[in-house]
Motif scaffolding. Structure first.
Motif, PDB file in Angstrom:
ATOM      1  N   VAL A 137       0.833  -1.205   0.000  1.00  0.00           N
ATOM      2  CA  VAL A 137       0.000   0.000   0.000  1.00  0.00           C
ATOM      3  C   VAL A 137       0.865   1.252   0.000  1.00  0.00           C
ATOM      4  N   ALA A 138       0.311   2.329  -0.529  1.00  0.00           N
ATOM      5  CA  ALA A 138       0.967   3.626  -0.472  1.00  0.00           C
ATOM      6  C   ALA A 138       0.965   4.136   0.967  1.00  0.00           C
ATOM      7  N   GLU A 139       1.974   4.919   1.309  1.00  0.00           N
ATOM      8  CA  GLU A 139       2.098   5.396   2.686  1.00  0.00           C
ATOM      9  C   GLU A 139       0.958   6.306   3.096  1.00  0.00           C
ATOM     10  N   ASP A 140       0.271   6.931   2.142  1.00  0.00           N
ATOM     11  CA  ASP A 140      -0.842   7.814   2.481  1.00  0.00           C
ATOM     12  C   ASP A 140      -2.204   7.141   2.287  1.00  0.00           C
ATOM     13  N   VAL A 141      -2.225   5.831   2.208  1.00  0.00           N
ATOM     14  CA  VAL A 141      -3.468   5.109   1.975  1.00  0.00           C
ATOM     15  C   VAL A 141      -4.388   5.182   3.200  1.00  0.00           C
ATOM     16  N   VAL A 142      -5.689   5.113   2.965  1.00  0.00           N
ATOM     17  CA  VAL A 142      -6.682   5.028   4.031  1.00  0.00           C
ATOM     18  C   VAL A 142      -7.544   3.801   3.758  1.00  0.00           C
ATOM     19  N   ILE A 143      -7.677   2.949   4.766  1.00  0.00           N
ATOM     20  CA  ILE A 143      -8.431   1.703   4.651  1.00  0.00           C
ATOM     21  C   ILE A 143      -9.590   1.751   5.641  1.00  0.00           C
ATOM     22  N   SER A 144     -10.801   1.441   5.178  1.00  0.00           N
ATOM     23  CA  SER A 144     -11.948   1.508   6.084  1.00  0.00           C
ATOM     24  C   SER A 144     -13.015   0.490   5.709  1.00  0.00           C
ATOM     25  N   LEU A 145     -13.749   0.069   6.727  1.00  0.00           N
ATOM     26  CA  LEU A 145     -14.849  -0.888   6.585  1.00  0.00           C
ATOM     27  C   LEU A 145     -16.109  -0.252   7.180  1.00  0.00           C
ATOM     28  N   PRO A 146     -16.876   0.504   6.389  1.00  0.00           N
ATOM     29  CA  PRO A 146     -18.013   1.260   6.921  1.00  0.00           C
ATOM     30  C   PRO A 146     -19.331   0.492   6.971  1.00  0.00           C
ATOM     31  N   GLU A 147     -19.294  -0.814   6.753  1.00  0.00           N
ATOM     32  CA  GLU A 147     -20.539  -1.571   6.617  1.00  0.00           C
ATOM     33  C   GLU A 147     -21.484  -1.397   7.800  1.00  0.00           C
ATOM     34  N   MET A 148     -20.986  -1.513   9.021  1.00  0.00           N
ATOM     35  CA  MET A 148     -21.895  -1.430  10.168  1.00  0.00           C
ATOM     36  C   MET A 148     -22.461  -0.025  10.334  1.00  0.00           C
ATOM     37  N   ASP A 149     -21.724   0.997   9.911  1.00  0.00           N
ATOM     38  CA  ASP A 149     -22.289   2.350   9.873  1.00  0.00           C
ATOM     39  C   ASP A 149     -23.442   2.428   8.880  1.00  0.00           C
ATOM     40  N   LEU A 150     -23.393   1.590   7.849  1.00  0.00           N
ATOM     41  CA  LEU A 150     -24.453   1.551   6.842  1.00  0.00           C
ATOM     42  C   LEU A 150     -25.607   0.642   7.251  1.00  0.00           C
ATOM     43  N   GLY A 151     -25.490   0.043   8.441  1.00  0.00           N
ATOM     44  CA  GLY A 151     -26.561  -0.807   8.932  1.00  0.00           C
ATOM     45  C   GLY A 151     -26.558  -2.207   8.375  1.00  0.00           C
ATOM     46  N   ILE A 152     -25.411  -2.661   7.858  1.00  0.00           N
ATOM     47  CA  ILE A 152     -25.319  -4.018   7.327  1.00  0.00           C
ATOM     48  C   ILE A 152     -24.105  -4.716   7.933  1.00  0.00           C
ATOM     49  N   PRO A 153     -24.120  -6.057   7.957  1.00  0.00           N
ATOM     50  CA  PRO A 153     -22.942  -6.782   8.449  1.00  0.00           C
ATOM     51  C   PRO A 153     -21.847  -6.806   7.391  1.00  0.00           C
ATOM     52  N   LEU A 154     -20.624  -7.037   7.818  1.00  0.00           N
ATOM     53  CA  LEU A 154     -19.530  -7.255   6.876  1.00  0.00           C
ATOM     54  C   LEU A 154     -19.653  -8.679   6.357  1.00  0.00           C
ATOM     55  N   THR A 155     -19.876  -8.823   5.058  1.00  0.00           N
ATOM     56  CA  THR A 155     -20.127 -10.137   4.471  1.00  0.00           C
ATOM     57  C   THR A 155     -19.039 -10.485   3.453  1.00  0.00           C
ATOM     58  N   ILE A 251     -30.909  -5.896   5.706  1.00  0.00           N
ATOM     59  CA  ILE A 251     -31.609  -4.959   4.837  1.00  0.00           C
ATOM     60  C   ILE A 251     -33.090  -4.886   5.194  1.00  0.00           C
ATOM     61  N   ALA A 252     -33.641  -5.990   5.715  1.00  0.00           N
ATOM     62  CA  ALA A 252     -35.057  -6.017   6.098  1.00  0.00           C
ATOM     63  C   ALA A 252     -35.305  -5.523   7.522  1.00  0.00           C
ATOM     64  N   ASP A 253     -34.229  -5.341   8.300  1.00  0.00           N
ATOM     65  CA  ASP A 253     -34.380  -4.941   9.707  1.00  0.00           C
ATOM     66  C   ASP A 253     -34.583  -3.433   9.809  1.00  0.00           C
ATOM     67  N   PRO A 254     -35.679  -2.966  10.428  1.00  0.00           N
ATOM     68  CA  PRO A 254     -35.959  -1.521  10.475  1.00  0.00           C
ATOM     69  C   PRO A 254     -34.854  -0.709  11.134  1.00  0.00           C
ATOM     70  N   GLU A 255     -34.309  -1.190  12.256  1.00  0.00           N
ATOM     71  CA  GLU A 255     -33.259  -0.424  12.931  1.00  0.00           C
ATOM     72  C   GLU A 255     -32.002  -0.337  12.069  1.00  0.00           C
ATOM     73  N   SER A 256     -31.623  -1.444  11.429  1.00  0.00           N
ATOM     74  CA  SER A 256     -30.446  -1.441  10.573  1.00  0.00           C
ATOM     75  C   SER A 256     -30.619  -0.486   9.408  1.00  0.00           C
ATOM     76  N   ARG A 261     -29.571   4.846   6.765  1.00  0.00           N
ATOM     77  CA  ARG A 261     -30.083   6.107   6.220  1.00  0.00           C
ATOM     78  C   ARG A 261     -29.488   7.295   6.953  1.00  0.00           C
ATOM     79  N   ASP A 262     -29.384   7.198   8.287  1.00  0.00           N
ATOM     80  CA  ASP A 262     -28.817   8.296   9.071  1.00  0.00           C
ATOM     81  C   ASP A 262     -27.352   8.528   8.717  1.00  0.00           C
ATOM     82  N   PHE A 263     -26.610   7.456   8.509  1.00  0.00           N
ATOM     83  CA  PHE A 263     -25.201   7.585   8.172  1.00  0.00           C
ATOM     84  C   PHE A 263     -25.027   8.252   6.809  1.00  0.00           C
ATOM     85  N   VAL A 264     -25.796   7.801   5.826  1.00  0.00           N
ATOM     86  CA  VAL A 264     -25.701   8.382   4.482  1.00  0.00           C
ATOM     87  C   VAL A 264     -26.106   9.853   4.493  1.00  0.00           C
ATOM     88  N   ALA A 265     -27.164  10.178   5.259  1.00  0.00           N
ATOM     89  CA  ALA A 265     -27.620  11.570   5.332  1.00  0.00           C
ATOM     90  C   ALA A 265     -26.578  12.451   6.007  1.00  0.00           C
TER      91      ALA A 265
END
Length: 272
Positions: A137-155, A251-256, A261-265
């Motif tokens: 990787v480049a020294e200025d790279v940024v790596i992130s896993l935002p799935e749970m912020d999006l209300g979904i599991p990491l799959t 995706i079907a879970d209301p809280e998720s 939606r809150d994260f994207v907004a």
């Protein structure tokens, strides 16, 4: 030089082979190489194409443009659902399973794969990166896993792959907090194998690929198979087929959905 486009009509990728070294390029720079269902299918097809190139020992996987990969198209989680993502075909569950199939195909390639990562690697881009055998990787790279912020599991089989590389505790940290990490921490965690200055990344990867390619095909293939077999005993990806069901449930879970939606907004407000 052999061009995969002659045999496979790739629209989102560039695939080529030059002697012992091949190159697989995510080629949607205008979309920051974001993954669609079409891209996932093409990545799996590209892996099969390389398996049919007997001279290729090493394949470099990289992204064109400003970053390696911006992850999966998040529009599906901000409004209407996974069917809105370009390239959707077949059942929703089959579409949801394409990421796992992609990671399995990349991971199972006969050739040794080296991820060349610059800019950012996000979500599904991290899964692609971790599915590769080696990562620079480049020294200025940024790596992130935002799935749970999006209300979904990491799959996509990412959890067992991460546990193999960095252990359970660090995996929980990165997946549950969704915090970004830089190159130094990624190297310390053993998430990547090496770092390089941004303007020296390509040269560093070329040197690594050339070093690997000097080994015999037999010893490379057998060593990769042996290490992968041991890794499967540590954390198997065999159960990852059920990841698609986990995603559908979230995706079907209301809280998720509300969390997503809150994260994207909130992200949209910060960009204004």
């Amino acid at each position: 030089m052999t061009d995969g486009g002659n045999d496979q009509p790739f629209s989102d990728l560039r695939v080529s082979a030059d002697g012992a070294i091949g190159e697989l390029v995510l080629n949607r720079p205008e979309r920051l190489n974001a993954l669609t269902y079409t891209t996932l299918r093409e990545l799996a097809a590209a892996a099969r194409w390389f398996d049919q190139q007997p001279d290729v020992k090493v394949v470099v996987v990289r992204g064109e443009g400003r970053m390696f990969c911006a992850g999966f198209d998040t529009s599906a989680f901000g409004s209407g659902g996974a069917g809105e993502v370009p390239g959707a075909a077949g059942s929703p569950r089959a579409n949801a399973d394409l990421g796992r199939a992609m990671a399995d195909a990349i991971g199972a390639m006969r050739a040794v794969t080296i991820a060349q990562v610059h800019g950012r690697a996000v979500g599904g881009g991290v899964v692609l990166m971790v599915a590769c055998d080696l990562r620079v990787v480049a020294e200025d790279v940024v790596i992130s896993l935002p799935e749970m912020d999006l209300g979904i599991p990491l799959t996509w089989g990412a959890v067992p792959r991460l546990v193999r590389e960095i252990g359970p505790s660090a995996t929980k940290d990165l997946v549950m907090t969704c915090r970004p990490v830089g190159s130094e921490e990624a190297l310390r965690l053993a998430l990547v194998n090496a770092t390089a200055p941004p303007d020296g990344l390509a040269a560093a990867v070329t040197a690594m690929a050339s070093s690997v390619a000097r080994k015999s095909r037999l010893t490379l293939e057998q060593t990769k198979r042996q290490i992968d077999a041991v890794a499967e005993q540590v954390a198997s990806t065999a159960s990852a087929f059920s990841d698609a069901d986990l995603l559908a449930t979230a995706i079907a879970d209301p809280e998720s959905r509300a969390v997503g939606r809150d994260f994207v907004a909130e992200r949209a407000r910060r960009r204004r």
